[in-house]
Design a protein around this motif. Sequence first.
Motif, mmCIF file in Angstrom:
data_model
loop_
_atom_site.group_PDB
_atom_site.id
_atom_site.type_symbol
_atom_site.label_atom_id
_atom_site.label_comp_id
_atom_site.label_asym_id
_atom_site.label_seq_id
_atom_site.Cartn_x
_atom_site.Cartn_y
_atom_site.Cartn_z
ATOM 1 N N ARG A 1 5.749 -4.896 1.305
ATOM 2 C CA ARG A 1 5.052 -3.615 1.214
ATOM 3 C C ARG A 1 4.710 -3.018 2.567
ATOM 4 O O ARG A 1 4.694 -1.797 2.725
ATOM 5 N N MET A 2 4.397 -3.866 3.547
ATOM 6 C CA MET A 2 3.957 -3.345 4.847
ATOM 7 C C MET A 2 5.047 -3.431 5.902
ATOM 8 O O MET A 2 4.890 -2.882 6.998
ATOM 9 N N LYS A 3 6.141 -4.120 5.590
ATOM 10 C CA LYS A 3 7.292 -4.226 6.503
ATOM 11 C C LYS A 3 6.926 -4.887 7.815
ATOM 12 O O LYS A 3 7.440 -4.516 8.878
ATOM 13 N N PHE B 1 7.994 2.011 8.348
ATOM 14 C CA PHE B 1 6.599 2.158 7.917
ATOM 15 C C PHE B 1 6.364 3.469 7.156
ATOM 16 O O PHE B 1 5.225 3.804 6.834
ATOM 17 N N LYS C 1 6.412 6.290 4.109
ATOM 18 C CA LYS C 1 6.226 6.265 2.659
ATOM 19 C C LYS C 1 7.551 5.899 1.993
ATOM 20 O O LYS C 1 8.613 6.377 2.415
ATOM 21 N N GLY D 1 9.148 3.455 2.353
ATOM 22 C CA GLY D 1 9.859 2.484 3.185
ATOM 23 C C GLY D 1 11.039 2.998 3.975
ATOM 24 O O GLY D 1 11.809 2.202 4.504
ATOM 25 N N GLY E 1 12.929 -0.113 5.880
ATOM 26 C CA GLY E 1 12.605 -1.535 5.801
ATOM 27 C C GLY E 1 12.708 -2.100 4.399
ATOM 28 O O GLY E 1 12.054 -3.093 4.084
#
Lengths: 315, 315
Positions: free
Chosen positions: A270-272, B46, B48, B50, B305
């Motif tokens: 989710r946060m990469k 990062f 929205k 991804g 990502g």
Amino acid sequence: MQIPDYKDVLAAHERIRPWIHQTPVLTSSYFNERTGAELFFKCENFQKAGAFKARGATNAVFGLPQESLAAGVATHSSGNHALSLAYAAGARGIPCHVVMPHTAPQAKKDAVMGYGGQITECEASTSAREAAFAELQARTGADFVHPYNDPRVIAGQATCSRELVQQVSELDVVIAPIGGGGMISGCCLTLTAIAPETAIYAAEPQQADDAARSLKAGRLIADDAPQTIADGLKVPMKDLTWHFVREHVTDILTVDEQSIIDAMRLVWQRMKIVIEPSCAVPVAAILNNPNVFANKRVGIIITGGNVDLERLPWQ
Amino acid sequence: MQIPDYKDVLAAHERIRPWIHQTPVLTSSYFNERTGAELFFKCENFQKAGAFKARGATNAVFGLPQESLAAGVATHSSGNHALSLAYAAGARGIPCHVVMPHTAPQAKKDAVMGYGGQITECEASTSAREAAFAELQARTGADFVHPYNDPRVIAGQATCSRELVQQVSELDVVIAPIGGGGMISGCCLTLTAIAPETAIYAAEPQQADDAARSLKAGRLIADDAPQTIADGLKVPMKDLTWHFVREHVTDILTVDEQSIIDAMRLVWQRMKIVIEPSCAVPVAAILNNPNVFANKRVGIIITGGNVDLERLPWQ
């Protein structure tokens, strides 16, 4: 026992500033929605040498007096402190000797050597590590920089929560993983001085829960070589870190291994960002205890990002 | 063919600002030393949903006239555009239909559905995808938002390089991966308007090198369903993106599959960020062509990502 105070933190911050990053604080709408809290991830995985331990190590190394430089520094460490001490010693151009368990991730061994550190391998137990280290230190005369039970190291780690408090106002809680207790001690040192309203929580693997049992029992309990995926959290507290934990930590929450792996994977997805199992421990604690954290502003110390990419726990 | 101009980029940026992140620019002393260049990583991983594609998708969705809202939007996509369109449609509360190859990573399918998008699966070739889409569009009457050959989408993607130029001064080069060419077209649109001294490079997998061959031949060559680990770069340019590439791209560098995997792994390991194979393509191109980039200030678009963490290419 020499207990560092907030003046030591200020001195440490000045001393290490040229050698460390002010790491960013990330937020995640996904995790906020999922937990009902407002989470602030203090990303020490982006720190020099890949972990917050660069702070304490550079404070120790750059505070060394001239006459200690030739013999250099030495330590035993499950990984990140070794990397960080090698990084700091390399930056100052002095020798660095490291005793590491042979089970430490290859990526960490490679990185220590990449910074010019010299490794002596030992068995994985705390006792074996300490024995190998005693021999090394007698032979080299190097200055022992303990991974956490050292006032210079704790003052250095304390600069992390100082930055966090400067970056994010009015935190209700700061939570960090606890192994030996260096980061948590640094949080106690900083927060009691400049953010006394902020509660300090620690998070620990159930399978290495000696800190939680210590806090409950009111006396220091130290397990030898517990098994957990969170390899940075296997070591026990010592007198100095136990002093801070006993005095200032509100609670120590424990989480099972699967929760750690799930939380780690979820942060990557989710946060990469690449985080170690150790920093997934507080994330798992928040996910498993919504009643403790909902509607609060919570700072989470993401302690490091050094993982063996070939051996991911969900594979 | 309606060619967007820089006024469209400014309008897009205003329109999408509430729905996207201004992503950070990261640097890495490791990569700077390794390449002899000064690298600036624009981290759309990062973003929205991804990936940078949230920019173009939200620009299209939030620019839709009132009478188009009920039928919603539709697209075909190898992944990130689908996610992004689903995200944008979800944010505006309108339907989103997506045709995806059944070979698309499960993580991307799950994410599309998580945002409320409806998926129709098809075979992996470009032709199969377009046929399935024609049927879908006839049935739903949804507004077709092409993944890249759409002026609204290109104007949206162009906001990424606009941010980069605002965040980092005096870039000698900007480099981005090229598949269909939406991001590169956006870079051309922005940089020719506000940073005309900055050279624009694209990077492409050797195994899907139709853009490089097009540039060399001076005419549009489009392969159907090439095979590469960089799954976002399998699609061919179309007239609108080819227009920008032909006019403004200095060179297109190609890299082999192993270089892509190695570069991806190195970014994860050293920078602690999760990037897709597609964004490792320009990183690999820089590592493989030091003569082109040494002593230059180079902006690299890290496009996304979104990876299946269970299926990493080095495992």
